[in-house]
Design an enzyme around this catalytic site. Structure first.
Site, mmCIF file in Angstrom:
data_model
loop_
_atom_site.group_PDB
_atom_site.id
_atom_site.type_symbol
_atom_site.label_atom_id
_atom_site.label_comp_id
_atom_site.label_asym_id
_atom_site.label_seq_id
_atom_site.Cartn_x
_atom_site.Cartn_y
_atom_site.Cartn_z
ATOM 1 N N ARG A 72 94.948 -2.470 -29.958
ATOM 2 C CA ARG A 72 93.735 -1.770 -29.504
ATOM 3 C C ARG A 72 92.815 -2.729 -28.753
ATOM 4 O O ARG A 72 92.204 -2.397 -27.739
ATOM 5 C CB ARG A 72 92.995 -1.173 -30.710
ATOM 6 C CG ARG A 72 93.751 -0.014 -31.332
ATOM 7 C CD ARG A 72 93.034 0.533 -32.533
ATOM 8 N NE ARG A 72 91.723 1.064 -32.211
ATOM 9 C CZ ARG A 72 90.811 1.395 -33.122
ATOM 10 N NH1 ARG A 72 91.057 1.239 -34.407
ATOM 11 N NH2 ARG A 72 89.646 1.877 -32.757
ATOM 12 N N GLN A 103 79.565 4.704 -32.187
ATOM 13 C CA GLN A 103 80.548 4.613 -33.264
ATOM 14 C C GLN A 103 81.762 3.823 -32.800
ATOM 15 O O GLN A 103 82.682 3.588 -33.565
ATOM 16 C CB GLN A 103 80.999 6.025 -33.666
ATOM 17 C CG GLN A 103 79.867 6.870 -34.206
ATOM 18 C CD GLN A 103 80.224 8.351 -34.128
ATOM 19 O OE1 GLN A 103 80.810 8.909 -35.043
ATOM 20 N NE2 GLN A 103 79.878 8.983 -33.022
ATOM 21 N N ASN A 104 81.761 3.450 -31.536
ATOM 22 C CA ASN A 104 82.933 2.787 -30.970
ATOM 23 C C ASN A 104 82.968 1.318 -31.351
ATOM 24 O O ASN A 104 81.933 0.663 -31.470
ATOM 25 C CB ASN A 104 82.937 2.925 -29.449
ATOM 26 C CG ASN A 104 83.018 4.371 -29.021
ATOM 27 O OD1 ASN A 104 83.379 5.236 -29.830
ATOM 28 N ND2 ASN A 104 82.679 4.662 -27.773
ATOM 29 N N HIS A 121 80.088 1.233 -36.532
ATOM 30 C CA HIS A 121 81.406 1.034 -37.142
ATOM 31 C C HIS A 121 81.998 -0.340 -36.846
ATOM 32 O O HIS A 121 83.215 -0.528 -36.897
ATOM 33 C CB HIS A 121 82.364 2.141 -36.683
ATOM 34 C CG HIS A 121 82.005 3.486 -37.246
ATOM 35 N ND1 HIS A 121 82.480 4.676 -36.734
ATOM 36 C CD2 HIS A 121 81.202 3.827 -38.297
ATOM 37 C CE1 HIS A 121 81.985 5.687 -37.444
ATOM 38 N NE2 HIS A 121 81.206 5.200 -38.384
ATOM 39 N N CYS A 161 91.765 -17.389 -42.983
ATOM 40 C CA CYS A 161 90.416 -17.953 -42.915
ATOM 41 C C CYS A 161 90.486 -19.480 -43.019
ATOM 42 O O CYS A 161 91.169 -20.015 -43.900
ATOM 43 C CB CYS A 161 89.571 -17.375 -44.048
ATOM 44 S SG CYS A 161 87.958 -18.161 -44.206
ATOM 45 N N CYS A 164 88.938 -20.578 -46.663
ATOM 46 C CA CYS A 164 89.544 -20.282 -47.967
ATOM 47 C C CYS A 164 91.008 -19.839 -47.884
ATOM 48 O O CYS A 164 91.620 -19.567 -48.907
ATOM 49 C CB CYS A 164 88.722 -19.220 -48.693
ATOM 50 S SG CYS A 164 88.864 -17.601 -47.918
ATOM 51 N N THR A 202 81.536 12.591 -29.020
ATOM 52 C CA THR A 202 81.870 12.422 -30.431
ATOM 53 C C THR A 202 82.174 13.767 -31.057
ATOM 54 O O THR A 202 81.548 14.770 -30.720
ATOM 55 C CB THR A 202 80.746 11.706 -31.222
ATOM 56 O OG1 THR A 202 81.140 11.628 -32.607
ATOM 57 C CG2 THR A 202 79.409 12.408 -31.105
ATOM 58 N N ASN A 227 80.210 16.981 -24.039
ATOM 59 C CA ASN A 227 81.554 16.983 -24.618
ATOM 60 C C ASN A 227 82.333 18.127 -23.971
ATOM 61 O O ASN A 227 81.804 19.230 -23.861
ATOM 62 C CB ASN A 227 81.467 17.195 -26.150
ATOM 63 C CG ASN A 227 82.753 16.791 -26.873
ATOM 64 O OD1 ASN A 227 83.838 17.166 -26.463
ATOM 65 N ND2 ASN A 227 82.604 16.026 -27.935
ATOM 66 N N PRO A 228 83.568 17.871 -23.548
ATOM 67 C CA PRO A 228 84.329 18.977 -22.943
ATOM 68 C C PRO A 228 84.705 20.054 -23.951
ATOM 69 O O PRO A 228 85.019 21.183 -23.565
ATOM 70 C CB PRO A 228 85.583 18.290 -22.376
ATOM 71 C CG PRO A 228 85.631 16.932 -22.976
ATOM 72 C CD PRO A 228 84.277 16.586 -23.496
HETATM 73 N N1 APR Z 1 83.973 12.787 -22.222
HETATM 74 C C1 APR Z 1 83.248 13.215 -23.277
HETATM 75 N N2 APR Z 1 83.806 13.552 -24.454
HETATM 76 C C2 APR Z 1 85.130 13.461 -24.555
HETATM 77 C C3 APR Z 1 85.952 13.023 -23.502
HETATM 78 C C4 APR Z 1 85.307 12.669 -22.282
HETATM 79 N N3 APR Z 1 86.000 12.255 -21.232
HETATM 80 N N4 APR Z 1 87.241 13.023 -23.928
HETATM 81 C C5 APR Z 1 87.225 13.446 -25.195
HETATM 82 N N5 APR Z 1 85.963 13.717 -25.584
HETATM 83 C C6 APR Z 1 85.492 14.176 -26.882
HETATM 84 C C7 APR Z 1 86.469 14.995 -27.681
HETATM 85 O O1 APR Z 1 86.367 16.374 -27.318
HETATM 86 C C8 APR Z 1 86.002 14.734 -29.108
HETATM 87 O O2 APR Z 1 85.014 15.658 -29.500
HETATM 88 O O3 APR Z 1 85.268 13.008 -27.653
HETATM 89 C C9 APR Z 1 85.387 13.334 -29.025
HETATM 90 C C10 APR Z 1 86.180 12.243 -29.694
HETATM 91 O O4 APR Z 1 86.236 12.515 -31.048
HETATM 92 P P1 APR Z 1 86.889 11.485 -32.090
HETATM 93 O O5 APR Z 1 88.230 11.033 -31.584
HETATM 94 O O6 APR Z 1 86.809 12.142 -33.404
HETATM 95 O O7 APR Z 1 85.951 10.208 -31.997
HETATM 96 P P2 APR Z 1 84.571 9.918 -32.707
HETATM 97 O O8 APR Z 1 83.737 11.137 -32.813
HETATM 98 O O9 APR Z 1 84.011 8.715 -32.028
HETATM 99 O O10 APR Z 1 85.038 9.511 -34.155
HETATM 100 C C11 APR Z 1 84.061 9.039 -35.042
HETATM 101 O O11 APR Z 1 85.584 8.453 -36.709
HETATM 102 O O12 APR Z 1 87.704 8.020 -36.704
HETATM 103 C C12 APR Z 1 86.513 7.464 -36.999
HETATM 104 O O13 APR Z 1 85.593 5.308 -36.982
HETATM 105 C C13 APR Z 1 86.198 6.261 -36.152
HETATM 106 O O14 APR Z 1 84.256 5.800 -34.852
HETATM 107 C C14 APR Z 1 85.217 6.785 -35.147
HETATM 108 C C15 APR Z 1 84.599 7.947 -35.877
#
Ligand code: APR
Length: 258
Positions: A72, A103-104, A121, A161, A164, A202, A227-228
């Site tokens: 990643r 959250q990224n 996170h 580490c 330790c 999100t 969000n789409p």
């Molecule tokens: N533009 C905007 N939104 C988008 C796009 C885009 N190009 N592509 C996808 N999405 C949206 C999706 O529709 C979805 O609702 O982004 C969202 C991604 O959702 P998740 O994969 O669940 O990510 P996130 O909400 O950041 O997850 C939260 O959960 O899994 C844990 O720790 C991890 O930080 C993460 C947290």
């Protein structure tokens, strides 16, 4: 775009004095970083991310989980911030009392020009000792070129580490772990005090991070969602802009400060 981006949204943003931009994996999707709920491929195809992002998974198979995080990290290194990240820096320059909360675990906000991003996170770039948080956090990046990570991924033994000899682990918050307190407090304070909160990319299902837009809404802020897809945040958002971050955010910024 006019029906998707009503004039009113641009005006709300232009008139805001305190703004929070709350982001998730969707903002980095158009930079080529897969969202957390995308299907995994290669070595990790039989897992989902929620199975790998746990302390239990790391203890059971450190090489598998560390390899996944190195993969990643390599993908993020190769990625560039997109026009969504950049539009956020324009909002910050127009509205000095802006706070970016993500959250990224990537560093694309920072590389776009938001050095003070609050990471709820953690970060892919801050590995730490499994035994002692106080042990020096300067662990070297994986040697020999992350750029060389094979597409299908590989198992990699985590480093030890230097203090330790315990295993080093990714500096991210795993499922079941507490969020960094200072980050969560700062995020909640900003959400309480803002007048507009933009939630971008999100799914809004992972708590306590998903409280942040809800705190803003219940404190009287206008929540605008980009969000789409529909999400559980639709109900608290005053405005739902159904589109991708890299398309909607620059359009919104251009309309607000044309
Ligand atoms: N533009 C905007 N939104 C988008 C796009 C885009 N190009 N592509 C996808 N999405 C949206 C999706 O529709 C979805 O609702 O982004 C969202 C991604 O959702 P998740 O994969 O669940 O990510 P996130 O909400 O950041 O997850 C939260 O959960 O899994 C844990 O720790 C991890 O930080 C993460 C947290």
């Amino acid at each position: 775009m006019e029906e998707v981006l009503p004039h009113r949204v641009a005006q709300l943003l232009r008139d805001a004095r305190r703004v929070v931009i709350f982001t998730g994996a969707g903002i980095s999707a158009e930079s080529g970083v897969p969202t957390f709920r995308d299907d995994l491929t290669g070595l990790w195809a039989r897992f989902d991310a929620q199975q790998l992002a746990t302390a239990e998974a790391f203890h059971a198979d450190p090489d598998l989980v560390w390899g996944w995080y190195e993969w990643r990290r390599a993908r993020v290194r190769r990625a560039e911030p997109n026009s969504g990240h950049l539009a956020i820096t324009t909002i910050e320059s127009r509205i000095p009392d802006s706070t970016v909360i993500t959250q990224n675990v990537d560093d694309l906000h920072e590389r776009a020009g938001t050095p003070a991003t609050i990471h709820l996170h953690g970060s892919l770039f801050a590995p730490r000792c499994t035994a002692a948080a106080a042990h020096p956090a300067t662990f070297p990046d994986q040697p020999d070129g992350e750029a060389a990570e094979p597409h299908e991924g590989r198992r990699i033994s985590p480093p030890r580490c230097a203090s330790c000899r315990e295993l080093v682990r990714p500096g991210v918050v795993w499922f079941g772990e507490a969020l960094p307190e200072a980050a969560l407090t700062a995020a909640a304070e900003a959400a309480t005090a803002c007048d507009v909160l933009l939630t971008v990319g999100t799914s809004g299902v992972v708590y306590p991070a998903a409280e942040i837009p809800r705190i803003a809404a219940s404190s009287g802020a206008t929540v605008i969602q980009v969000n789409p897809q529909p999400t559980p945040l639709d109900r608290i958002a005053a405005i739902n802009l159904r589109g991708s971050a890299a398309q909607v955010l620059p359009t919104l910024v251009a309309a607000a400060w044309r």
